[in-house]
Design an enzyme around this catalytic site. Structure first.
Site, PDB file in Angstrom:
ATOM      1  CG  ASP A 106     -11.581  12.660  -2.569  1.00 58.86           C
ATOM      2  OD1 ASP A 106     -10.489  12.123  -2.657  1.00 58.86           O
ATOM      3  OD2 ASP A 106     -11.580  13.858  -2.287  1.00 58.86           O
TER       4      ASP A 106
ATOM      5  CG  ASP B  12      -1.335  14.111  -1.331  1.00 58.50           C
ATOM      6  OD1 ASP B  12      -2.224  13.648  -0.488  1.00 58.50           O
ATOM      7  OD2 ASP B  12      -0.138  13.863  -1.014  1.00 58.50           O
TER       8      ASP B  12
ATOM      9  CD  GLU C  18      -2.684   1.504   2.411  1.00 59.72           C
ATOM     10  OE1 GLU C  18      -2.474   1.091   3.497  1.00 59.72           O
ATOM     11  OE2 GLU C  18      -3.574   2.201   2.369  1.00 59.72           O
TER      12      GLU C  18
ATOM     13  CD  GLU D  77      -6.321   6.715   7.793  1.00 60.82           C
ATOM     14  OE1 GLU D  77      -6.757   5.324   7.695  1.00 60.82           O
ATOM     15  OE2 GLU D  77      -5.163   6.918   7.337  1.00 60.82           O
ATOM     16  CG  PHE D  78      -7.918  10.608   3.492  1.00 59.12           C
ATOM     17  CD1 PHE D  78      -7.184  10.503   4.729  1.00 59.12           C
ATOM     18  CD2 PHE D  78      -8.135  11.991   3.003  1.00 59.12           C
ATOM     19  CE1 PHE D  78      -6.258  11.282   4.945  1.00 59.12           C
ATOM     20  CE2 PHE D  78      -7.248  12.962   3.552  1.00 59.12           C
ATOM     21  CZ  PHE D  78      -6.305  12.685   4.537  1.00 59.12           C
TER      22      PHE D  78
HETATM   23  C1  SAM Z   1      -4.805  11.911   1.413  1.00 59.34           C
HETATM   24  S1  SAM Z   1      -3.613  10.771   2.504  1.00 59.34           S
HETATM   25  C2  SAM Z   1      -4.667   9.360   2.304  1.00 59.34           C
HETATM   26  C3  SAM Z   1      -4.257   8.362   3.536  1.00 59.34           C
HETATM   27  C4  SAM Z   1      -4.975   6.826   3.670  1.00 59.34           C
HETATM   28  N1  SAM Z   1      -4.567   6.257   2.235  1.00 59.34           N
HETATM   29  C5  SAM Z   1      -6.321   7.220   3.416  1.00 59.34           C
HETATM   30  O1  SAM Z   1      -7.200   6.588   2.516  1.00 59.34           O
HETATM   31  O2  SAM Z   1      -6.860   7.393   4.479  1.00 59.34           O
HETATM   32  C6  SAM Z   1      -2.271  10.386   1.365  1.00 59.34           C
HETATM   33  C7  SAM Z   1      -1.404   9.828   2.094  1.00 59.34           C
HETATM   34  O3  SAM Z   1      -0.087   9.694   1.430  1.00 59.34           O
HETATM   35  C8  SAM Z   1       1.204   9.890   1.939  1.00 59.34           C
HETATM   36  N2  SAM Z   1       2.203  10.252   0.929  1.00 59.34           N
HETATM   37  C9  SAM Z   1       2.072  11.228   0.088  1.00 59.34           C
HETATM   38  N3  SAM Z   1       3.149  11.246  -0.652  1.00 59.34           N
HETATM   39  C10 SAM Z   1       3.768  10.098  -0.545  1.00 59.34           C
HETATM   40  C11 SAM Z   1       4.990   9.436  -1.122  1.00 59.34           C
HETATM   41  N4  SAM Z   1       5.345   9.898  -2.150  1.00 59.34           N
HETATM   42  N5  SAM Z   1       5.073   8.112  -0.433  1.00 59.34           N
HETATM   43  C12 SAM Z   1       4.439   7.593   0.415  1.00 59.34           C
HETATM   44  N6  SAM Z   1       3.619   8.198   0.920  1.00 59.34           N
HETATM   45  C13 SAM Z   1       3.052   9.240   0.671  1.00 59.34           C
HETATM   46  C14 SAM Z   1       0.659  11.206   2.807  1.00 59.34           C
HETATM   47  O4  SAM Z   1       1.544  11.367   3.834  1.00 59.34           O
HETATM   48  C15 SAM Z   1      -0.686  10.747   3.414  1.00 59.34           C
HETATM   49  O5  SAM Z   1      -0.544  10.089   4.655  1.00 59.34           O
END
Ligand code: SAM
Length: 225
Positions: A164, A128, A54, A204-205
């Site tokens: 989303d 993101d 993941e 969680e998102f």
């Molecule tokens: C919008 S959050 C979604 C978190 C989780 N997957 C959820 O659906 O609740 C995106 C996550 O990706 C992580 N993230 C962003 N860029 C990343 C990267 N280059 N490598 C690993 N994780 C990354 C962020 O720190 C964040 O926790």
């Protein structure tokens, strides 16, 4: 400890960096150690079960719930935020999971620590969206990701993408027309009204978006055999 992450010592160090040490069974943060496991993660898990990755595990709801639900799969979650890694590790520890490991690592670096055909699937949950045109090159799902999956993912392996963000969803559908060796096997603009809803493990998102009454876009992509 800080030397694992920064070149110079910082005036203010995130307190969660130290706290990661309390979860050694669940968080690996030393790059060299991860790289040594390249091609032999089954030795870490001490079994031959398939390994699912993941990218961006966040605070770990998905990976902890998945590890608890599916005991005959191993899960590696990669995440860059220290606090989220600690929160995820707490959830794994509470469930006493033996099939989940969290790595403090960037998604772009997977070739450095995963070997040939080492993973059976990849989850990308609510990455993101990098909405602005100029920022799109930062998106996780792009040609470069598939170049990496050509190496580390087994044939027949799957990529599971939830978002989303309608624009990101549409862009990935479009992108897949140009990606060789992969095909979309399922997609929907409303995961929770689809026949994949029953097997879905929420993040969680996702729970947050559902509470707001939003719909979840979902794409399943298969690496062709
Ligand atoms: C919008 S959050 C979604 C978190 C989780 N997957 C959820 O659906 O609740 C995106 C996550 O990706 C992580 N993230 C962003 N860029 C990343 C990267 N280059 N490598 C690993 N994780 C990354 C962020 O720190 C964040 O926790």
């Amino acid at each position: 400890m800080w030397q694992n992450f920064f070149e110079k010592e910082k005036k203010f160090l995130n307190p969660y960096i130290e706290r990661m040490k309390n979860y050694k069974d669940y968080i690996m943060y030393e790059k060299e150690k991860m790289n040594l496991y390249k091609g032999s993660w089954k030795e870490y898990f001490k079994n031959d079960n398939p390994i699912y990755l993941e990218i961006g595990s966040g605070a770990g709801n998905f990976i902890a719930r998945s590890g608890e639900k599916v005991k005959d799969k191993n899960f590696i979650g990669i995440e860059i935020k220290f606090k989220r890694l600690v929160l995820a590790a707490q959830k794994c520890k509470k469930r006493n999971l033996k099939n989940v490991l969290l790595l403090r690592r960037r998604g772009e670096e997977i070739l450095e620590f995963l070997g040939k055909s080492e993973i059976s699937g990849l989850y990308i949950n609510f990455p993101d969206p990098w909405e602005k045109e100029k920022q799109r090159k930062n998106r996780m799902i792009q040609q470069g990701l598939f170049d990496n999956l050509d190496v580390i993912m087994k044939k027949g392996g799957k990529i599971f993408f939830k978002t989303d963000h309608k624009g990101y969803y549409m862009d990935v559908l479009e992108l897949m027309k140009d990606i060789k060796g992969y095909k979309i096997v399922f997609n929907t603009e409303d995961l929770h009204s689809s026949d994949r809803a029953k097997e879905n493990v929420s993040t969680e998102f996702e729970d947050m978006f559902l509470k707001k009454g939003m719909k979840i876009n979902y794409i399943e992509i298969e690496k062709e055999v």
